[in-house]
Scaffold this motif. Structure first.
Motif, short mmCIF file in Angstrom:
data_model
loop_
_atom_site.label_atom_id
_atom_site.label_comp_id
_atom_site.label_asym_id
_atom_site.label_seq_id
_atom_site.Cartn_x
_atom_site.Cartn_y
_atom_site.Cartn_z
N GLU A 1 0.85 -1.20 0.00
CA GLU A 1 0.00 0.00 0.00
C GLU A 1 0.88 1.24 0.00
O GLU A 1 2.01 1.23 0.50
CB GLU A 1 -0.90 0.01 1.23
CG GLU A 1 -1.81 -1.21 1.37
CD GLU A 1 -2.81 -1.29 0.25
OE1 GLU A 1 -3.30 -0.23 -0.19
OE2 GLU A 1 -3.12 -2.41 -0.18
N GLU A 2 0.38 2.32 -0.56
CA GLU A 2 1.13 3.59 -0.55
C GLU A 2 1.25 4.12 0.88
O GLU A 2 0.38 3.90 1.70
CB GLU A 2 0.41 4.60 -1.44
CG GLU A 2 0.31 4.19 -2.89
CD GLU A 2 -0.70 5.02 -3.65
OE1 GLU A 2 -0.84 6.21 -3.31
OE2 GLU A 2 -1.36 4.48 -4.55
N PRO A 3 2.34 4.82 1.18
CA PRO A 3 2.53 5.33 2.54
C PRO A 3 1.52 6.42 2.89
O PRO A 3 1.05 7.16 2.03
CB PRO A 3 3.95 5.90 2.50
CG PRO A 3 4.21 6.21 1.06
CD PRO A 3 3.47 5.16 0.29
N ASP A 4 1.20 6.51 4.19
CA ASP A 4 0.29 7.54 4.69
C ASP A 4 1.13 8.78 5.01
O ASP A 4 1.66 8.93 6.11
CB ASP A 4 -0.42 7.03 5.95
CG ASP A 4 -1.48 8.00 6.46
OD1 ASP A 4 -1.45 9.17 6.04
OD2 ASP A 4 -2.31 7.59 7.29
N LEU A 5 1.23 9.68 4.04
CA LEU A 5 2.10 10.84 4.20
C LEU A 5 1.56 11.83 5.22
O LEU A 5 2.33 12.54 5.88
CB LEU A 5 2.30 11.53 2.84
CG LEU A 5 2.99 10.65 1.77
CD1 LEU A 5 3.13 11.41 0.46
CD2 LEU A 5 4.35 10.17 2.26
N ALA A 6 0.25 11.90 5.37
CA ALA A 6 -0.34 12.78 6.39
C ALA A 6 0.10 12.33 7.79
O ALA A 6 0.40 13.16 8.66
CB ALA A 6 -1.86 12.78 6.28
N ALA A 7 0.15 11.02 7.99
CA ALA A 7 0.59 10.49 9.28
C ALA A 7 2.07 10.79 9.51
O ALA A 7 2.48 11.07 10.64
CB ALA A 7 0.34 8.99 9.34
N VAL A 8 2.87 10.72 8.43
CA VAL A 8 4.29 11.05 8.55
C VAL A 8 4.45 12.51 8.99
O VAL A 8 5.22 12.81 9.90
CB VAL A 8 5.03 10.80 7.22
CG1 VAL A 8 6.48 11.27 7.31
CG2 VAL A 8 4.98 9.32 6.85
N LYS A 9 3.72 13.40 8.34
CA LYS A 9 3.80 14.82 8.69
C LYS A 9 3.39 15.04 10.15
O LYS A 9 4.01 15.81 10.88
CB LYS A 9 2.91 15.64 7.76
CG LYS A 9 3.40 15.71 6.33
CD LYS A 9 2.45 16.55 5.47
CE LYS A 9 2.91 16.60 4.02
NZ LYS A 9 1.99 17.39 3.18
N ALA A 10 2.32 14.36 10.55
CA ALA A 10 1.81 14.54 11.92
C ALA A 10 2.78 14.00 12.97
O ALA A 10 2.76 14.42 14.13
CB ALA A 10 0.46 13.86 12.05
N SER A 11 3.66 13.07 12.57
CA SER A 11 4.57 12.45 13.53
C SER A 11 5.81 13.30 13.83
O SER A 11 6.56 12.98 14.75
CB SER A 11 5.01 11.07 13.01
OG SER A 11 5.90 11.21 11.90
N ARG A 12 6.00 14.36 13.07
CA ARG A 12 7.19 15.20 13.30
C ARG A 12 6.94 16.09 14.52
O ARG A 12 6.02 16.91 14.52
CB ARG A 12 7.48 16.03 12.07
CG ARG A 12 8.72 16.91 12.20
CD ARG A 12 9.24 17.31 10.85
NE ARG A 12 10.01 18.55 10.89
CZ ARG A 12 10.67 19.06 9.87
NH1 ARG A 12 10.65 18.44 8.70
NH2 ARG A 12 11.33 20.19 9.97
N PRO A 13 7.75 15.95 15.56
CA PRO A 13 7.49 16.67 16.82
C PRO A 13 7.38 18.19 16.68
O PRO A 13 6.53 18.81 17.32
CB PRO A 13 8.69 16.28 17.70
CG PRO A 13 9.09 14.94 17.20
CD PRO A 13 8.86 15.00 15.71
N ASP A 14 8.22 18.80 15.84
CA ASP A 14 8.17 20.27 15.75
C ASP A 14 7.07 20.76 14.80
O ASP A 14 6.85 21.96 14.68
CB ASP A 14 9.53 20.84 15.32
CG ASP A 14 9.95 20.43 13.91
OD1 ASP A 14 9.15 19.79 13.20
OD2 ASP A 14 11.08 20.77 13.52
N GLN A 15 6.39 19.83 14.12
CA GLN A 15 5.27 20.14 13.22
C GLN A 15 5.65 21.14 12.12
O GLN A 15 4.80 21.81 11.54
CB GLN A 15 4.07 20.67 14.00
CG GLN A 15 3.39 19.62 14.86
CD GLN A 15 2.81 18.49 14.04
OE1 GLN A 15 1.82 18.67 13.34
NE2 GLN A 15 3.43 17.32 14.11
N SER A 16 6.93 21.25 11.83
CA SER A 16 7.38 22.14 10.77
C SER A 16 7.05 21.53 9.41
O SER A 16 7.05 20.31 9.25
CB SER A 16 8.89 22.37 10.88
OG SER A 16 9.39 23.05 9.75
N ASP A 17 6.77 22.41 8.44
CA ASP A 17 6.54 21.92 7.08
C ASP A 17 7.80 22.01 6.22
O ASP A 17 7.76 21.79 5.02
CB ASP A 17 5.39 22.68 6.41
CG ASP A 17 5.66 24.18 6.31
OD1 ASP A 17 6.72 24.63 6.79
OD2 ASP A 17 4.81 24.90 5.76
#
Length: 351
Positions: free
Chosen positions: A71-87
């Motif tokens: 399955e394709e990776p859940d990129l939204a979950a990856v973004k949400a997992s970054r502690p500093d929430q930086s984009d």
């Protein structure tokens, strides 16, 4: 050498990248280098007090690698997992660690890791990296632009056009094409968002699905034939490999699901076709302004016509990936291949 192996990121090929880069990191460690596997987006949140100690940490960052899912990776979950929430695409301490390294081995696939932006950033920051330069990466990443370069350079490729999401007329008649066709994102990878369509209904559905990934897609004439790949290192083509999916075509699931595809190298083709494929690979490589290494994808139809589909500037680098299998047939073992890529990258830019 101190080497950062950069992986992950936010492309649909994130999981593939982590697997490739983990293999690269392990073999570089076996070769005696101080290598560390680092996710370009998540970075290293809690580094040692002396940052340079990262290169000799137990585990060498390999804990971030995981098995590739079908399955394709859940990129939204990856973004949400970054502690500093930086984009910011570059995670904590990525720049600092890459600057400390003798070279950064790019184990990235797709997205910002392969479209030339990261390479250009590293050029500006004086960070040494493996693989092609920013220009070649940018040109080769755009499948529509690649097609135009191929047509102008005498590299045979399927007829096709680009279509923007906002185009008023999406009809195949207006585009000068007829069914069956292939619909695919302009800059995607791992065959994600690629559809072979035989009816008008399938065509319209494929457009909607592909436009979920990007605002521009490539629509090209469907060529029924055998699938091949041909790697190239420093301008010299490797033995072609044939890809034989047990079902359908070489899509994401067939690429990364165990037992889904048979790969034959050297390919069971005549010497004449093999040499022609290698010549087209070299021509495509130079036409796209590439250097160091890459891999071309081909179709061979029943009449013996070859069609180059694209060039992958950072192809898969697990020991089971296509390029390493071709290199092995050419007498280059996996670990030696990784060191060869490093050496050719130094020769191309840093000497």
């Amino acid at each position: 050498m101190k080497i950062i192996v950069l992986a992950g990121g936010l492309s649909t090929e994130r999981d593939v990248s982590l697997s490739s880069a983990a293999g690269i990191c392990r073999t570089l460690l076996e070769k005696g280098h101080d290598a560390y596997l680092l996710d370009v987006f998540l970075g290293l949140e809690n580094p040692p007090e002396n940052l340079e100690d990262v290169f000799t940490l137990p585990g060498h960052g390999l804990e971030i690698a995981k098995n590739i899912s079908t399955e394709e990776p859940d990129l939204a979950a990856v973004k949400a997992s970054r502690p500093d929430q930086s984009d910011c695409f570059l995670g904590p301490n990525v720049i600092e660690l890459c600057r400390m390294a003798d070279i950064t081995f790019l184990g990235l696939h797709g997205g910002e890791g392969e479209n030339g932006k990261l390479q250009a950033t590293f050029d500006l920051l004086g960070i040494r990296y493996t693989g092609p330069d920013s220009l070649g990466c940018a040109v080769a990443m755009d499948k529509g632009f690649t097609k135009q370069v191929f047509l102008q350079s005498g590299v045979s490729t399927p007829d096709g056009v680009c279509l923007h999401k906002n185009a008023a007329d999406r009809s195949l008649t207006a585009l000068g094409l007829s069914l069956p066709v292939v619909v695919k994102p302009c800059s995607g990878g791992s065959s994600i968002g690629v559809y072979i369509v035989n009816t008008e209904e399938e065509y319209l559905d494929a457009l909607e699905r592909s436009f979920q990934y990007e605002d521009e897609v490539v629509i090209e004439t469907y060529i029924k034939g055998r699938e091949f790949a041909c790697g190239i290192i420093d301008g010299e083509a490797l033995p072609p490999i044939e890809i034989i999916p047990k079902k359908g075509f070489f899509d994401y699931a067939n690429k990364y699901q165990d037992g889904a595809t048979e790969e034959v190298c050297p390919a069971d083709i005549s010497d004449e076709i093999s040499e022609r494929m290698k010549e087209l690979t070299v021509k495509a490589y130079h036409a796209l302004k590439l250097n160091v290494y890459s891999r071309a994808d081909f179709l061979l139809d029943k009449d013996g016509n070859l069609y180059c589909l694209e060039m992958n500037t950072l192809p898969g680098m697990t020991a089971a990936s296509l390029l390493p299998k071709e290199a092995k047939v050419a007498g280059i073992e996996y670990g030696d291949l990784c060191e060869l890529i490093i050496r050719k990258s130094f020769e191309a830019r840093y000497q």
